[in-house]
Write a protein that holds these residues in place. Structure first.
Motif, PDB file in Angstrom:
ATOM      1  N   ARG A  29      -4.462  41.485  20.410  1.00 56.23           N
ATOM      2  CA  ARG A  29      -5.152  40.270  19.982  1.00 56.23           C
ATOM      3  C   ARG A  29      -5.347  40.236  18.472  1.00 56.23           C
ATOM      4  N   TRP A  30      -5.774  41.346  17.920  1.00 58.86           N
ATOM      5  CA  TRP A  30      -5.986  41.367  16.472  1.00 58.86           C
ATOM      6  C   TRP A  30      -4.658  41.268  15.703  1.00 58.86           C
TER       7      TRP A  30
ATOM      8  N   GLN B 109      -3.739  37.727  15.744  1.00 60.03           N
ATOM      9  CA  GLN B 109      -4.623  36.992  14.852  1.00 60.03           C
ATOM     10  C   GLN B 109      -4.206  37.188  13.378  1.00 60.03           C
TER      11      GLN B 109
END
Length: 335
Positions: A2-3, A6
């Motif tokens: 997820r990071w 992002q």
């Protein structure tokens, strides 16, 4: 993952703004290279993040399966408990109903044989209890009718038996003995005396009953004037006289096995339409019952009439004998 995505999104957004703005220089290629590196990193993390762990999945399915089995066992236990509870309630209700039905059947069977002493137990307020209550009321009514019928039958049998004993042309003494013997046996009196009123007003014992055997009046019986003693007082009053618990030295009834004092004395004046014929005295070991008192009240008129008729017949017979004797003497004198 997820990071990484992002960061890739933020880097790509920055590169896009620079390109739209027409920026140049070394910063743009550096940012573009970093964006590509982040894309490669994200693409490398996607297979790792979406990879399925078979052992963990098996454990999860095993947990679900155990939970399902536990739920099934719980439902089965609850169902069995409910069915057992329903069966117990049905058994208890059926057993109570069968017991009430058996008691009702037994009570009706007793009532059918004439046994009305024991009522049917009432177990509750259901329909069977209502039927049992109605049956008990019916039995109480039938018991009263049965008692009344037995009392009437006993009275009629007593009157009929006394009439049988007084039938025929009997001497006053014989009639008195037969009447006293019958009444003493009928009323379970171990001792008794029958007094007849003479023309001078004296009450003379005509028959004696003691220990179940009638005989001539003896020492225990003596003559009384009207109004004298209990016998004379009973004749004067014209009413049934009861003496409870006479003194111990008043009278002792003896037999070969022993002796006892009577519990009650009964004196019945024999009066009919104002004609005083005599007095019946009985000694009882137990107080006289209501039906026995009713019987004595019913027979005294019959007994008084029969004794008066017997005495009148004896007087006519004596007068006839005297007349015949005089006629024979006159015939003998004329010859």
């Amino acid at each position: 993952l997820r990071w990484t995505i992002q960061e890739y999104f933020e880097t790509a957004q920055g590169v896009s703004r620079r390109m739209i703005a027409g920026a140049s220089g070394e910063a743009l290629p550096t940012a573009h290279a970093r964006m590509q590196a982040q894309q490669i990193k994200a693409q490398a993390l996607i297979p790792r993040a979406t990879r399925v762990d078979r052992s963990e999945l098996s454990r999860a399915f095993s947990s679900v399966r155990e939970l399902a089995n536990s739920a099934d066992r719980l439902r089965l236990g609850l169902t069995a408990s409910g069915m057992l509870l329903v069966a117990l309630l049905a058994f208890w209700g059926t057993r109570g109903m069968l017991r009430a039905l058996a008691e009702l059947t037994g009570g009706l069977a007793r009532f059918g044989t004439g046994d009305f002493a024991t009522p049917i137990p009432l177990a509750g307020a259901d329909e069977l209890s209502t039927v049992a209550d109605h049956a008990n009321h019916m039995a109480a009514s039938l018991a009263k009718l049965s008692d009344a019928r037995e009392r009437d039958d006993w009275l009629k049998a007593g009157l009929s038996g006394l009439a049988e004993q007084l039938r025929g042309e009997l001497e006053p003494q014989v009639m008195a003995e037969r009447a006293l013997s019958f009444l003493a046996e009928r009323l379970e009196a171990p001792a008794g005396v029958l007094y007849l009123r003479e023309d001078d007003g004296r009450l003379v014992p005509q028959a004696l009953h003691a220990a179940g055997k009638p005989s001539q009046a003896g020492e225990a019986a003596s003559a009384f004037a009207e109004g004298e003693g209990l016998v004379g007082q009973a004749l004067r009053s014209g009413e049934l006289l009861l003496i409870d618990q006479p003194p111990a030295d008043y009278l002792k009834i003896r037999s070969g096995l022993g002796e006892a004092v009577p519990a009650q004395l009964v004196l019945l004046p024999l009066v009919h339409f104002g004609q005083r014929v005599g007095v019946l005295e009985l000694a009882l070991f137990k107080p006289i019952s209501a039906v026995a008192r009713e019987f004595l009240q019913a027979v005294r008129a019959h007994l008084a009439i029969a004794l008066a008729a017997a005495r009148a017949g004896a007087a006519r017979k004596l007068l006839l004998e005297e007349t015949q004797a005089q006629a024979e003497r006159l015939t003998a004198q004329e010859e």
